[in-house]
Design a protein around this motif. Sequence first.
Motif, mmCIF file in Angstrom:
data_model
loop_
_atom_site.group_PDB
_atom_site.id
_atom_site.type_symbol
_atom_site.label_atom_id
_atom_site.label_comp_id
_atom_site.label_asym_id
_atom_site.label_seq_id
_atom_site.Cartn_x
_atom_site.Cartn_y
_atom_site.Cartn_z
ATOM 1 N N UNK A 251 -13.921 44.333 -1.862
ATOM 2 C CA UNK A 251 -13.002 43.231 -1.667
ATOM 3 C C UNK A 251 -13.513 42.211 -0.672
ATOM 4 N N UNK A 252 -12.766 41.102 -0.578
ATOM 5 C CA UNK A 252 -13.064 40.108 0.434
ATOM 6 C C UNK A 252 -13.489 38.756 -0.093
ATOM 7 N N UNK A 253 -14.229 38.718 -1.199
ATOM 8 C CA UNK A 253 -14.649 37.424 -1.710
ATOM 9 C C UNK A 253 -13.501 36.754 -2.450
ATOM 10 N N UNK A 254 -13.574 35.425 -2.576
ATOM 11 C CA UNK A 254 -12.511 34.713 -3.262
ATOM 12 C C UNK A 254 -12.560 35.012 -4.758
ATOM 13 N N UNK A 255 -11.432 34.878 -5.410
ATOM 14 C CA UNK A 255 -11.332 35.162 -6.838
ATOM 15 C C UNK A 255 -11.707 33.937 -7.659
ATOM 16 N N UNK A 256 -11.287 32.763 -7.200
ATOM 17 C CA UNK A 256 -11.454 31.531 -7.960
ATOM 18 C C UNK A 256 -12.079 30.464 -7.071
ATOM 19 N N UNK B 250 -13.503 52.993 -6.397
ATOM 20 C CA UNK B 250 -13.924 52.031 -7.396
ATOM 21 C C UNK B 250 -14.654 50.875 -6.716
ATOM 22 N N UNK B 251 -15.539 50.215 -7.452
ATOM 23 C CA UNK B 251 -16.177 48.991 -6.986
ATOM 24 C C UNK B 251 -16.113 47.962 -8.100
ATOM 25 N N UNK B 252 -16.153 46.695 -7.712
ATOM 26 C CA UNK B 252 -16.175 45.633 -8.705
ATOM 27 C C UNK B 252 -17.569 45.549 -9.305
ATOM 28 N N UNK C 25 -24.531 43.035 -12.753
ATOM 29 C CA UNK C 25 -23.951 44.212 -13.393
ATOM 30 C C UNK C 25 -23.468 43.857 -14.796
ATOM 31 N N UNK C 26 -23.323 42.579 -15.065
ATOM 32 C CA UNK C 26 -22.878 42.136 -16.379
ATOM 33 C C UNK C 26 -21.401 42.328 -16.611
ATOM 34 N N UNK C 27 -20.632 42.454 -15.536
ATOM 35 C CA UNK C 27 -19.217 42.737 -15.716
ATOM 36 C C UNK C 27 -18.280 41.729 -15.099
ATOM 37 N N UNK C 28 -18.704 40.468 -14.945
ATOM 38 C CA UNK C 28 -17.826 39.473 -14.342
ATOM 39 C C UNK C 28 -18.305 38.108 -14.797
ATOM 40 N N UNK D 127 -15.158 33.552 -9.174
ATOM 41 C CA UNK D 127 -16.281 33.728 -8.263
ATOM 42 C C UNK D 127 -16.797 35.147 -8.468
ATOM 43 N N UNK D 128 -18.046 35.277 -8.833
ATOM 44 C CA UNK D 128 -18.614 36.588 -9.142
ATOM 45 C C UNK D 128 -18.923 37.328 -7.844
ATOM 46 N N UNK D 129 -18.345 38.521 -7.666
ATOM 47 C CA UNK D 129 -18.654 39.281 -6.448
ATOM 48 C C UNK D 129 -20.066 39.850 -6.512
#
Length: 155
Positions: free
Chosen positions: A71-76, A91-93, A98-101, A63-65
Amino acid sequence: MNKKAFTLIELLLVVAIIGILAGVILVSTGSAREKAKLSKVLSTMKSIESLADACMAKGGDLVIPAYSGSGGSTICNTGTETLPSIADVSFTYCGGACGGWASSAGKWNAFSAYSDSYPGGRKIIVCGSDVNLSGWYVANYFDFTGRSGCETFGF
Protein backbone atom coordinates in the motif's frame (compact mmCIF):
# COMPACT_ATOMS: atom_id res chain seq x y z
CA MET A 1 -14.50 -49.74 52.91
CA ASN A 2 -16.00 -48.40 49.72
CA LYS A 3 -14.46 -45.04 48.86
CA LYS A 4 -15.96 -43.26 45.87
CA ALA A 5 -13.14 -41.97 43.69
CA PHE A 6 -12.07 -41.87 40.07
CA THR A 7 -9.62 -44.47 38.92
CA LEU A 8 -6.44 -43.50 37.11
CA ILE A 9 -7.81 -44.88 33.83
CA GLU A 10 -10.97 -42.77 34.11
CA LEU A 11 -8.91 -39.62 34.72
CA LEU A 12 -6.60 -40.37 31.79
CA LEU A 13 -9.61 -40.97 29.54
CA VAL A 14 -11.11 -37.58 30.48
CA VAL A 15 -7.78 -35.81 29.84
CA ALA A 16 -7.48 -37.53 26.45
CA ILE A 17 -11.00 -36.50 25.42
CA ILE A 18 -10.33 -32.88 26.45
CA GLY A 19 -7.08 -32.93 24.46
CA ILE A 20 -8.84 -34.20 21.32
CA LEU A 21 -11.57 -31.56 21.62
CA ALA A 22 -8.99 -28.79 22.12
CA GLY A 23 -7.14 -29.95 19.00
CA VAL A 24 -10.32 -29.86 16.92
CA ILE A 25 -11.13 -26.34 18.15
CA LEU A 26 -7.63 -25.05 17.34
CA VAL A 27 -7.82 -26.43 13.80
CA SER A 28 -11.21 -24.82 13.15
CA THR A 29 -10.16 -21.41 14.49
CA GLY A 30 -7.08 -21.53 12.23
CA SER A 31 -9.19 -22.03 9.11
CA ALA A 32 -11.61 -19.32 10.26
CA ARG A 33 -8.68 -16.89 10.52
CA GLU A 34 -7.56 -17.83 7.02
CA LYS A 35 -11.06 -17.28 5.62
CA ALA A 36 -11.28 -13.92 7.38
CA LYS A 37 -8.01 -12.79 5.81
CA LEU A 38 -9.15 -13.86 2.34
CA SER A 39 -12.45 -12.07 2.86
CA LYS A 40 -10.66 -8.90 3.98
CA VAL A 41 -8.39 -8.73 0.94
CA LEU A 42 -11.30 -9.43 -1.41
CA SER A 43 -13.29 -6.61 0.22
CA THR A 44 -10.29 -4.28 -0.09
CA MET A 45 -9.88 -5.10 -3.78
CA LYS A 46 -13.59 -4.48 -4.39
CA SER A 47 -13.34 -1.04 -2.77
CA ILE A 48 -10.28 -0.25 -4.92
CA GLU A 49 -12.31 -1.37 -7.93
CA SER A 50 -14.85 1.37 -7.15
CA LEU A 51 -12.04 3.95 -6.91
CA ALA A 52 -10.54 2.72 -10.19
CA ASP A 53 -13.91 3.07 -11.92
CA ALA A 54 -14.21 6.62 -10.55
CA CYS A 55 -10.71 7.34 -11.84
CA MET A 56 -11.69 6.11 -15.31
CA ALA A 57 -14.88 8.18 -15.23
CA LYS A 58 -12.74 11.28 -14.63
CA GLY A 59 -10.53 10.33 -17.60
CA GLY A 60 -7.55 9.40 -15.43
CA ASP A 61 -5.09 6.52 -15.49
CA LEU A 62 -4.37 4.03 -12.76
CA VAL A 63 -0.98 4.46 -11.12
CA ILE A 64 0.88 1.17 -11.37
CA PRO A 65 2.39 0.12 -8.04
CA ALA A 66 5.87 -1.36 -7.81
CA TYR A 67 6.33 -5.05 -8.63
CA SER A 68 4.96 -7.04 -5.69
CA GLY A 69 3.89 -3.70 -4.24
CA SER A 70 2.19 -2.92 -1.00
CA GLY A 71 0.00 0.00 0.00
CA GLY A 72 0.80 3.68 -0.04
CA SER A 73 0.97 4.69 -3.68
CA THR A 74 -1.85 6.67 -5.24
CA ILE A 75 -4.54 4.79 -7.15
CA CYS A 76 -5.25 7.36 -9.85
CA ASN A 77 -3.09 10.06 -11.44
CA THR A 78 -5.95 12.56 -10.97
CA GLY A 79 -6.73 11.81 -7.32
CA THR A 80 -5.27 11.50 -3.86
CA GLU A 81 -6.66 8.11 -2.80
CA THR A 82 -3.91 5.67 -1.86
CA LEU A 83 -3.73 1.90 -2.00
CA PRO A 84 -4.39 0.39 1.43
CA SER A 85 -1.81 -2.03 2.77
CA ILE A 86 -2.79 -5.67 2.33
CA ALA A 87 0.45 -7.07 3.77
CA ASP A 88 -1.36 -8.14 6.96
CA VAL A 89 -3.27 -10.71 4.88
CA SER A 90 -0.09 -11.93 3.10
CA PHE A 91 -1.20 -10.47 -0.25
CA THR A 92 0.73 -8.06 -2.47
CA TYR A 93 -0.35 -5.98 -5.43
CA CYS A 94 0.79 -7.34 -8.76
CA GLY A 95 2.15 -4.11 -10.20
CA GLY A 96 4.69 -3.08 -12.82
CA ALA A 97 6.70 -5.91 -14.44
CA CYS A 98 4.15 -8.38 -13.07
CA GLY A 99 1.64 -7.82 -15.86
CA GLY A 100 -1.22 -7.36 -13.44
CA TRP A 101 -2.04 -3.65 -13.44
CA ALA A 102 -3.02 -1.55 -16.43
CA SER A 103 -5.43 1.09 -17.66
CA SER A 104 -6.34 3.15 -20.67
CA ALA A 105 -7.51 6.67 -19.79
CA GLY A 106 -11.27 6.66 -19.55
CA LYS A 107 -11.65 3.34 -21.39
CA TRP A 108 -10.75 0.30 -19.27
CA ASN A 109 -8.82 -0.76 -16.17
CA ALA A 110 -7.47 -3.93 -14.63
CA PHE A 111 -5.49 -4.76 -11.52
CA SER A 112 -4.66 -7.73 -9.33
CA ALA A 113 -3.22 -8.94 -6.05
CA TYR A 114 -1.81 -12.35 -5.20
CA SER A 115 -0.48 -14.49 -2.36
CA ASP A 116 1.52 -17.70 -2.18
CA SER A 117 1.19 -17.92 1.62
CA TYR A 118 -1.96 -20.04 1.82
CA PRO A 119 -2.32 -23.81 1.52
CA GLY A 120 -3.49 -25.07 -1.85
CA GLY A 121 -1.42 -22.80 -4.09
CA ARG A 122 -1.49 -19.24 -5.33
CA LYS A 123 -4.51 -17.10 -4.51
CA ILE A 124 -5.28 -14.32 -7.00
CA ILE A 125 -7.85 -11.53 -7.13
CA VAL A 126 -8.31 -9.73 -10.43
CA CYS A 127 -10.55 -6.68 -10.83
CA GLY A 128 -11.35 -4.93 -14.06
CA SER A 129 -13.73 -2.77 -15.99
CA ASP A 130 -14.67 -3.25 -19.66
CA VAL A 131 -11.64 -5.39 -20.51
CA ASN A 132 -11.07 -9.05 -21.40
CA LEU A 133 -8.16 -10.48 -19.42
CA SER A 134 -8.71 -14.13 -20.29
CA GLY A 135 -5.39 -15.89 -20.02
CA TRP A 136 -4.03 -13.87 -17.09
CA TYR A 137 -2.58 -16.35 -14.60
CA VAL A 138 -3.74 -19.29 -16.68
CA ALA A 139 -7.36 -18.56 -15.83
CA ASN A 140 -9.75 -18.10 -18.73
CA TYR A 141 -12.58 -16.35 -16.96
CA PHE A 142 -11.23 -12.85 -16.28
CA ASP A 143 -13.55 -11.33 -18.86
CA PHE A 144 -14.94 -7.96 -17.74
CA THR A 145 -16.16 -6.91 -21.20
CA GLY A 146 -19.12 -4.59 -20.73
CA ARG A 147 -19.00 -4.83 -16.95
CA SER A 148 -16.95 -4.02 -13.90
CA GLY A 149 -16.08 -6.38 -11.05
CA CYS A 150 -13.61 -8.67 -9.31
CA GLU A 151 -12.92 -12.40 -9.78
CA THR A 152 -10.86 -14.83 -7.72
CA PHE A 153 -8.60 -17.70 -8.70
CA GLY A 154 -7.36 -20.41 -6.33
CA PHE A 155 -9.89 -19.68 -3.58
